[in-house]
Design an enzyme around this catalytic site. Structure first.
Site, PDB file in Angstrom:
ATOM      1  N   ASP A 194     -43.726  69.528 -15.679  1.00  0.00           N
ATOM      2  CA  ASP A 194     -43.320  68.082 -16.097  1.00  0.00           C
ATOM      3  C   ASP A 194     -42.592  68.450 -17.580  1.00  0.00           C
ATOM      4  OD1 ASP A 194     -43.847  65.308 -15.528  1.00  0.00           O
ATOM      5  OD2 ASP A 194     -45.339  66.644 -14.181  1.00  0.00           O
ATOM      6  N   LYS A 206     -36.207  66.703 -11.444  1.00  0.00           N
ATOM      7  CA  LYS A 206     -36.907  67.948 -11.953  1.00  0.00           C
ATOM      8  C   LYS A 206     -38.223  67.705 -12.095  1.00  0.00           C
ATOM      9  CE  LYS A 206     -37.896  66.136 -16.029  1.00  0.00           C
ATOM     10  NZ  LYS A 206     -39.390  65.943 -15.955  1.00  0.00           N
ATOM     11  N   TYR A 229     -38.611  55.688   3.684  1.00  0.00           N
ATOM     12  CA  TYR A 229     -37.900  56.848   3.257  1.00  0.00           C
ATOM     13  C   TYR A 229     -36.812  56.990   4.264  1.00  0.00           C
ATOM     14  CZ  TYR A 229     -40.993  57.724  -0.401  1.00  0.00           C
ATOM     15  OH  TYR A 229     -42.158  57.338  -1.520  1.00  0.00           O
ATOM     16  N   HIS A 234     -40.973  66.592  -3.116  1.00  0.00           N
ATOM     17  CA  HIS A 234     -39.599  66.835  -3.462  1.00  0.00           C
ATOM     18  C   HIS A 234     -38.711  67.407  -2.296  1.00  0.00           C
ATOM     19  CE1 HIS A 234     -39.409  66.445  -8.099  1.00  0.00           C
ATOM     20  NE2 HIS A 234     -39.771  65.351  -7.535  1.00  0.00           N
ATOM     21  N   SER A 274     -38.835  52.586  -0.386  1.00  0.00           N
ATOM     22  CA  SER A 274     -40.203  52.715  -0.791  1.00  0.00           C
ATOM     23  C   SER A 274     -41.075  52.944   0.527  1.00  0.00           C
ATOM     24  CB  SER A 274     -40.616  51.754  -1.557  1.00  0.00           C
ATOM     25  OG  SER A 274     -41.937  51.753  -2.032  1.00  0.00           O
ATOM     26  N   ARG A 275     -42.263  53.284   0.263  1.00  0.00           N
ATOM     27  CA  ARG A 275     -43.197  53.301   1.475  1.00  0.00           C
ATOM     28  C   ARG A 275     -43.717  52.186   1.949  1.00  0.00           C
ATOM     29  NH1 ARG A 275     -46.943  58.259  -0.418  1.00  0.00           N
ATOM     30  NH2 ARG A 275     -46.772  57.020  -2.470  1.00  0.00           N
TER      31      ARG A 275
END
Length: 327
Positions: free
Chosen positions: A176, A95, A56, A77, A34-35
């Site tokens: 989405d 996706k 990351y 992405h 995670s950040r």
């Protein structure tokens, strides 16, 4: 624990669903990134993950990770997938695969150069009832397929700050929700030869509703309606000259279906029996591809993923939707 060692990049809602299904299937969830250290540690504690990374970069550099599940918002992405590939990790990318076709092609190029798997997490394609649908289609049980009717409509928050309403995050119904029926149309009928689309653009600049009509090579039609602020039946139908397949609510998740003759006779019924949400099937498939050394999906090859992103680009061109990060 068997097969590949999984790392999860980002800790949002979809990452929680995926991690839960990995655990359900007994797969090897090794690390999370995670950040923020706090978010990574919290996720690791929830799912019993041994290795938590506060960036990351640290996750993709972890020698105990073989494949990374990328679950960041759409505009990130491509960058995140390429980061993982460049560090020698296979990727399963949530996706839609990227924000647009150009980004998808860029990820494909890096995967080809590095000899690694880059696979879209279109989990629906790997579900048992979808396998059965493809078997029925391939058998010719429906005769000639003439039409697909596809609905993916949900009532989601109208808060302008919600991710789905945020144009900076690639929000809107198309990426989405519309990705599901559009990918399904590709799966059953192949590439569209013509694309027609219309949409309602909401107050935040994203598409609240989008409808498509595709013509396919054999002259068959596929239609889809996707919406983010109004819930419909969420069913799907494959209509052939000799029979149709009715896929029940919610058609893109583990559900039931029927093969129905023109007179209404039910020729076959199928009921899914799946533990969890069903996201583990794509993970199991990814592990098979890696083990085989093929590094591409036979259910959704990378070339098809890139082409589908091109179709989404054309839909957006027609409805006048462009994201701020696109040059």
């Amino acid at each position: 624990m068997t097969g590949s060692r999984w790392g999860i990049l980002a800790t949002g809602g979809i990452a929680h669903s995926f991690a839960s299904d990995l655990r359900t299937a007994g797969l090897n969830l090794t690390a999370v990134g995670s950040r923020s250290a706090e978010s990574a540690d919290r996720f690791a504690a929830e799912f019993g993950v041994r290795r938590a990374h506060a960036s990351y970069e640290a996750l993709v550099s972890d020698p105990e990770v073989d494949i990374v599940y990328v679950s960041t918002p759409h505009p990130m992405h491509a960058e995140n997938a390429i980061l993982a590939l460049e560090h020698g990790k296979h990727v399963l990318v949530e996706k839609p695969f990227t924000l647009n076709g150009a980004e998808a092609a860029a990820v494909r190029e890096v995967a080809a150069r590095t000899g690694l798997l880059a696979m879209e997490a279109m989990w629906t394609r790997y579900l048992p009832h979808m396998i059965r649908i493809r078997e029925l289609v391939d058998s010719g049980a429906q005769g000639e397929i003439r039409a697909l009717l596809l609905d993916h409509t949900q009532k989601i928050s109208t808060d302008p700050q919600h991710r789905l309403n945020n144009i900076d995050l690639g929000g809107g119904a198309l990426l989405d929700l519309g990705i599901y029926p559009i990918s399904f149309a590709w799966d059953i009928l192949g590439a569209p030869t013509t694309v027609t689309a219309t949409a309602t653009i909401g107050a935040t600049g994203v598409d609240d509703e989008v409808a498509t009509i595709f013509t396919h090579e054999n002259g068959a039609l596929s239609t889809s309606l996707s919406a983010s602020h109004a819930a419909g039946p969420n069913t799907a139908h494959i209509i052939g000259t000799e029979a149709r397949i009715d896929i029940d609510r919610v058609w893109y998740t583990p559900t039931s279906l029927r093969l129905v003759a023109p007179d209404g006779t039910v020729l076959e019924s199928y009921q899914s029996h799946v533990k969890g949400r069903g996201m583990q099937f794509q993970a199991l498939a990814a592990e098979r591809y890696i083990a085989s050394g093929d590094n591409d999906s036979d259910i959704l090859p990378i070339d098809e993923t890139v082409a589908i992103m091109g179709t989404l680009d054309e839909v957006r061109r027609q409805i006048g939707l462009r994201y701020p990060s696109e040059v």
